[in-house]
Design an enzyme around this catalytic site. Structure first.
Site, PDB file in Angstrom:
ATOM      1  N   ASP A 196    -101.494  22.516  21.020  1.00 14.99           N
ATOM      2  CA  ASP A 196    -100.915  23.220  19.873  1.00 14.99           C
ATOM      3  C   ASP A 196    -101.810  22.970  18.665  1.00 14.99           C
ATOM      4  O   ASP A 196    -101.889  21.840  18.175  1.00 14.99           O
ATOM      5  CB  ASP A 196     -99.509  22.703  19.563  1.00 14.99           C
ATOM      6  CG  ASP A 196     -98.484  23.088  20.617  1.00 14.99           C
ATOM      7  OD1 ASP A 196     -98.887  23.514  21.723  1.00 14.99           O
ATOM      8  OD2 ASP A 196     -97.279  22.935  20.348  1.00 14.99           O
ATOM      9  N   LYS A 244     -96.681  29.759  17.153  1.00 16.90           N
ATOM     10  CA  LYS A 244     -95.678  28.712  16.927  1.00 16.90           C
ATOM     11  C   LYS A 244     -95.304  28.700  15.455  1.00 16.90           C
ATOM     12  O   LYS A 244     -96.163  28.817  14.581  1.00 16.90           O
ATOM     13  CB  LYS A 244     -96.242  27.365  17.372  1.00 16.90           C
ATOM     14  CG  LYS A 244     -95.330  26.164  17.152  1.00 16.90           C
ATOM     15  CD  LYS A 244     -95.987  24.904  17.693  1.00 16.90           C
ATOM     16  CE  LYS A 244     -95.232  23.646  17.296  1.00 16.90           C
ATOM     17  NZ  LYS A 244     -95.902  22.424  17.792  1.00 16.90           N
ATOM     18  N   LYS A 299     -93.198  29.980  20.238  1.00 12.57           N
ATOM     19  CA  LYS A 299     -92.610  28.641  20.259  1.00 12.57           C
ATOM     20  C   LYS A 299     -91.985  28.373  18.900  1.00 12.57           C
ATOM     21  O   LYS A 299     -92.635  28.508  17.865  1.00 12.57           O
ATOM     22  CB  LYS A 299     -93.664  27.568  20.567  1.00 12.57           C
ATOM     23  CG  LYS A 299     -93.103  26.140  20.523  1.00 12.57           C
ATOM     24  CD  LYS A 299     -94.165  25.104  20.870  1.00 12.57           C
ATOM     25  CE  LYS A 299     -93.652  23.679  20.663  1.00 12.57           C
ATOM     26  NZ  LYS A 299     -94.688  22.667  20.997  1.00 12.57           N
TER      27      LYS A 299
END
Length: 216
Positions: free
Chosen positions: A89, A151, A181
């Protein structure tokens, strides 16, 4: 699929100890969670603790500001997958994005994606800092960079995931074949379910066991 299989049990606090990571991994094992998300220095430990499970090891690059050198983010990703992380990430270069240098943003993402191959990359856009139009643009740039997910948040800024942001990002992500996400401030089952219903595929949370148990 149960809610547990959408949850990345997360501990990214700078003061997290080995004992804390051992507890995190034990909880992920006990509750059958999708993954754990840990700082890079703990990837090897998490992999060791969970080597006999299918729990994913997720880590971060350029965290939490996103404003380091692209080469550093790429190196973080490369070292992470060499230590057997399953996913990375990364934080988008928000400064470059706000400046309007979209080429730099895409290049930054692409560098991490290439370094992490064949493992997926999620790009944290820090939605609380963006307008709705900027969120849509960011989603497009994430896709152009070759990442698998957009995300919402680091959880270290002034706001976390919101249902409205997840709905907006999910609508955009669908256009580009990527996923969403949601992370930041998701601490109970009701909120997690709302995020999934809004279009999130993954949930990043420090309350994985509580959510998996269906607790309010």
């Amino acid at each position: 699929m149960t809610i547990a299989k959408h949850l990345e049990h997360t501990l990214l606090k700078p003061e997290a100890t080995v004992a804390d990571i051992m507890q995190l991994c034990g909880e992920a094992r006990e509750y059958g969670l999708l993954g754990v998300c840990v700082n890079p220095c703990y990837v090897g430990l998490a992999r060791h603790l969970l080597s006999d499970t299918d729990v994913k090891i997720v880590t971060v690059a350029g965290f939490p500001l996103g404003s380091t050198y692209p080469e550093v983010k790429a190196l973080e990703a490369k070292m992470a997958v060499e230590a057997h992380a399953d996913e990375v990430d990364m934080v988008m270069n928000i400064a470059a994005f706000k400046t309007g240098d979209h080429d730099a943003v895409v290049s930054d993402i692409r560098g991490v994606v290439e370094a992490a191959k064949p493992y997926p990359v999620k790009v944290i856009i820090e939605a609380c800092l963006l307008t709705d139009d900027e969120k849509r643009t960011a989603c497009r740039l994430v896709a152009e960079g070759g990442a698998a997910f957009v995300k919402t948040s680091t959880g270290f800024n002034k706001g976390g995931a919101t249902v409205a942001d997840v709905q907006l990002l999910a609508a955009e992500a669908e256009k580009y074949g990527i996923k969403v996400k949601a992370a930041g401030g998701i601490r109970d089952a009701e909120t997690a379910q709302a995020m999934l219903q809004a279009g999130a595929e993954r949930i990043g949370t420090s309350a994985g066991p509580k959510i998996a148990a269906g607790e309010a």
